[in-house]
Design a protein around this motif. Structure first.
Motif, PDB file in Angstrom:
ATOM      1  N   LEU A 183       0.759  -1.340   0.182  1.00  0.00           N
ATOM      2  CA  LEU A 183       0.296   0.325  -0.167  1.00  0.00           C
ATOM      3  C   LEU A 183       1.220   0.878   0.452  1.00  0.00           C
ATOM      4  O   LEU A 183      -0.125   2.364  -0.712  1.00  0.00           O
ATOM      5  N   ASN A 184       2.505   1.214   0.365  1.00  0.00           N
ATOM      6  CA  ASN A 184       2.694   2.542   0.722  1.00  0.00           C
ATOM      7  C   ASN A 184       4.284   2.890   0.069  1.00  0.00           C
ATOM      8  O   ASN A 184       5.073   3.274  -0.476  1.00  0.00           O
ATOM      9  N   ASP A 185       3.957   1.568  -1.283  1.00  0.00           N
ATOM     10  CA  ASP A 185       5.443   1.485  -2.278  1.00  0.00           C
ATOM     11  C   ASP A 185       4.729   0.734  -3.509  1.00  0.00           C
ATOM     12  O   ASP A 185       4.879  -0.649  -3.020  1.00  0.00           O
ATOM     13  N   THR A 186       4.983   0.741  -4.110  1.00  0.00           N
ATOM     14  CA  THR A 186       4.973   0.323  -5.790  1.00  0.00           C
ATOM     15  C   THR A 186       5.994   0.366  -6.797  1.00  0.00           C
ATOM     16  O   THR A 186       5.937   0.296  -8.020  1.00  0.00           O
ATOM     17  N   ALA A 187       7.145   1.134  -6.632  1.00  0.00           N
ATOM     18  CA  ALA A 187       8.269   0.663  -7.026  1.00  0.00           C
ATOM     19  C   ALA A 187       8.637  -0.982  -7.567  1.00  0.00           C
ATOM     20  O   ALA A 187       8.710  -1.003  -9.090  1.00  0.00           O
ATOM     21  N   LEU A 188       8.213  -1.676  -7.238  1.00  0.00           N
ATOM     22  CA  LEU A 188       8.610  -2.800  -7.701  1.00  0.00           C
ATOM     23  C   LEU A 188       7.578  -2.498  -9.778  1.00  0.00           C
ATOM     24  O   LEU A 188       8.156  -3.657  -9.880  1.00  0.00           O
ATOM     25  N   ALA A 189       6.227  -2.220  -9.492  1.00  0.00           N
ATOM     26  CA  ALA A 189       5.533  -2.272 -10.575  1.00  0.00           C
ATOM     27  C   ALA A 189       5.959  -1.778 -11.851  1.00  0.00           C
ATOM     28  O   ALA A 189       6.215  -1.826 -12.654  1.00  0.00           O
ATOM     29  N   ASP A 190       7.303  -0.627 -11.182  1.00  0.00           N
ATOM     30  CA  ASP A 190       7.863   0.261 -12.156  1.00  0.00           C
ATOM     31  C   ASP A 190       8.596  -1.462 -13.300  1.00  0.00           C
ATOM     32  O   ASP A 190       9.211  -1.189 -14.145  1.00  0.00           O
ATOM     33  N   TRP A 191       9.042  -2.239 -12.470  1.00  0.00           N
ATOM     34  CA  TRP A 191      10.205  -3.020 -12.843  1.00  0.00           C
ATOM     35  C   TRP A 191       9.153  -4.046 -14.226  1.00  0.00           C
ATOM     36  O   TRP A 191       9.758  -4.534 -14.433  1.00  0.00           O
ATOM     37  N   LEU A 192       8.159  -4.036 -13.796  1.00  0.00           N
ATOM     38  CA  LEU A 192       7.253  -4.926 -14.428  1.00  0.00           C
ATOM     39  C   LEU A 192       7.768  -5.132 -15.821  1.00  0.00           C
ATOM     40  O   LEU A 192       8.039  -6.532 -16.655  1.00  0.00           O
ATOM     41  N   PRO A 193       7.804  -4.753 -16.683  1.00  0.00           N
ATOM     42  CA  PRO A 193       8.165  -4.112 -17.971  1.00  0.00           C
ATOM     43  C   PRO A 193       9.482  -4.640 -18.608  1.00  0.00           C
ATOM     44  O   PRO A 193       9.728  -5.723 -19.247  1.00  0.00           O
ATOM     45  N   TYR A 194      10.450  -4.606 -17.440  1.00  0.00           N
ATOM     46  CA  TYR A 194      11.511  -4.935 -17.471  1.00  0.00           C
ATOM     47  C   TYR A 194      11.844  -6.648 -17.380  1.00  0.00           C
ATOM     48  O   TYR A 194      11.978  -7.716 -18.141  1.00  0.00           O
ATOM     49  N   PHE A 195      11.095  -6.841 -16.375  1.00  0.00           N
ATOM     50  CA  PHE A 195      10.533  -8.384 -16.249  1.00  0.00           C
ATOM     51  C   PHE A 195      10.294  -9.560 -17.297  1.00  0.00           C
ATOM     52  O   PHE A 195      10.593 -10.075 -16.872  1.00  0.00           O
ATOM     53  N   GLU A 196       9.218  -8.748 -17.989  1.00  0.00           N
ATOM     54  CA  GLU A 196       8.762  -9.640 -18.593  1.00  0.00           C
ATOM     55  C   GLU A 196       9.359 -10.142 -20.098  1.00  0.00           C
ATOM     56  O   GLU A 196       8.963 -10.227 -20.792  1.00  0.00           O
ATOM     57  N   SER A 197       9.719  -8.818 -20.087  1.00  0.00           N
ATOM     58  CA  SER A 197      10.968  -8.893 -21.312  1.00  0.00           C
ATOM     59  C   SER A 197      11.919 -10.015 -21.704  1.00  0.00           C
ATOM     60  O   SER A 197      12.418 -10.474 -22.208  1.00  0.00           O
ATOM     61  N   LYS A 198      12.542 -10.133 -20.028  1.00  0.00           N
ATOM     62  CA  LYS A 198      13.040 -11.680 -19.199  1.00  0.00           C
ATOM     63  C   LYS A 198      12.004 -12.741 -19.203  1.00  0.00           C
ATOM     64  O   LYS A 198      12.800 -13.976 -19.273  1.00  0.00           O
ATOM     65  N   GLN A 199      10.860 -12.129 -19.561  1.00  0.00           N
ATOM     66  CA  GLN A 199       9.975 -13.226 -18.898  1.00  0.00           C
ATOM     67  C   GLN A 199      10.074 -13.683 -17.919  1.00  0.00           C
ATOM     68  O   GLN A 199      10.418 -15.353 -18.078  1.00  0.00           O
ATOM     69  N   LEU A 200      10.391 -13.098 -17.180  1.00  0.00           N
ATOM     70  CA  LEU A 200      10.995 -13.578 -15.391  1.00  0.00           C
ATOM     71  C   LEU A 200       9.188 -14.102 -14.686  1.00  0.00           C
ATOM     72  O   LEU A 200       8.331 -13.070 -15.226  1.00  0.00           O
ATOM     73  N   GLY A 201       8.967 -15.111 -14.008  1.00  0.00           N
ATOM     74  CA  GLY A 201       7.274 -15.495 -12.998  1.00  0.00           C
ATOM     75  C   GLY A 201       8.652 -13.999 -11.443  1.00  0.00           C
ATOM     76  O   GLY A 201       9.020 -13.839 -11.071  1.00  0.00           O
TER      77      GLY A 201
END
Ligand code: NAD
Length: 318
Positions: A183-201
């Motif tokens: 609820l107080n931090d959403t920084a991980l969401a900003d990294w999702l496109p990068y992780f998706e490009s690497k096809q990571l869970g």
């Protein structure tokens, strides 16, 4: 319970999953029978992914989890554990140690196969060692059929790129971070496109920020600053006044994000895991959710960091 594919692993895992660190007494003394019942309650209500580490409670979490899993069909759960961290300041990512670590974890857990073996908190390691020594050792174990998949975990988010940019596709299959999508931090969401490009869970741990967003509050060892703790307390008090469990909002906020394959929540109490699973299914009160986020806005993304200097995130201190 809903399920999502964990990257390219072929595993379909529950959107809410069970983190076993409390079984090691990390959040205070536990009643072992309750801890064991918590694991069974989680599985009976559709959770199929469990995360642990030899570090939690100095191997106690793995031992208690092993007792809980004795007699449970091995096809009812996917099991993730970790290598590399063995004490608060004790890290060893050498090929020899991580290979031995797998055998030790299997013995404590009473299994001969780990579905996901993760390098634990790589911010405390030189990225080069992870790339040239630790991951090749884990690949050998995967090729030998001792483990199913390989992951890396860490608190600072940039640490993932320090390693992932240096390895070929398919070596690392998952990332786990904690306290960076809540609820107080959403920084991980900003990294999702990068992780998706690497096809990571993507495994999101600690929806309550390791107790920050609970009525009980944080344990002594918690790294949150006084400002973070005070602001979180305002949100907790607001929820209490409204008659809403803040943990419900914390769980709902995390499982709602389709990019977070799963959210790991920890507890040693059966009634808590049952409530958390129910919360994940219940409709969200958007007005209360928005109000709580407003209260937490002054500390949004102001989290704590740690690790070797080259691995730390640059954060605005709160
Ligand atoms: P969490 O946010 O899940 O919070 C755990 C705390 O919340 C405990 O004190 C628990 O008693 C309390 N809690 C849970 N449900 C509750 C409820 N319904 N009502 C009241 N209190 C409730 O934090 P966590 O346990 O640190 O994280 C979950 C799991 O994620 C860990 O157990 C671990 O498996 C994993 N994790 C991994 C890493 C890593 O790999 N570096 C780091 C952190 C967490």
């Amino acid at each position: 319970m809903k399920y999502r594919p964990l990257g390219n692993t072929g595993l379909e895992i529950s959107v809410l999953s069970y983190g076993a660190s409390p079984l090691g007494g990390v959040f205070g003394q536990i009643n072992q029978d309750d801890g064991i019942r918590t694991v069974h309650t989680a599985l009976d209500h559709g959770i199929n992914f469990i995360d642990v580490s030899p570090y939690y409670g100095d191997t106690k979490a793995e031992t208690v989890l092993g007792q809980a899993l004795a007699g449970v069909d091995r096809d009812r759960y996917y099991l993730a554990t970790k290598v590399g961290q063995y004490g608060q300041e004790e890290f060893d990512f050498s090929a020899e140690r991580v290979t031995r670590s797998l055998d030790e974890s299997c013995a404590r857990l009473g299994v001969d196969y780990i579905d996901l073996l993760q390098c634990h908190d790589i911010e405390f390691a030189e990225p080069d060692q992870i790339v040239t020594e630790t991951l090749p050792a884990l690949v050998k174990l995967r090729d030998a059929g001792r483990i199913g998949h390989i992951g890396i975990t860490g608190l600072p988010l940039k640490v993932f790129a320090n390693v992932l940019d240096q390895v070929g596709p398919g070596i690392v299959e998952t990332v786990l971070s904690f306290c960076r999508y809540e609820l107080n931090d959403t920084a991980l969401a900003d990294w999702l496109p990068y992780f998706e490009s690497k096809q990571l869970g993507v495994i999101n741990a600690s929806p309550t920020g390791m107790g920050l967003l609970t009525p009980r509050g944080v344990p002594d060892w918690h790294p949150a600053t006084p400002t973070m703790i005070a602001t979180a307390k305002q949100a907790v008090d607001f929820c209490a006044k409204e008659g809403v469990d803040i943990v419900k909002l914390a769980v709902q906020f995390c499982v709602a994000h389709p990019g977070m394959t799963t959210t790991l929540v920890g507890t040693s109490r059966p009634e808590n895991i049952e409530a958390n699973i129910r919360y994940a299914e219940e409709p969200v009160d958007e007005a209360i959710m928005a109000r709580v986020q407003e209260i937490l806005a002054p500390i949004h993304n102001h989290n704590f960091t740690r690790g070797l200097p080259q691995n730390r995130d640059e954060l605005i201190p709160a």
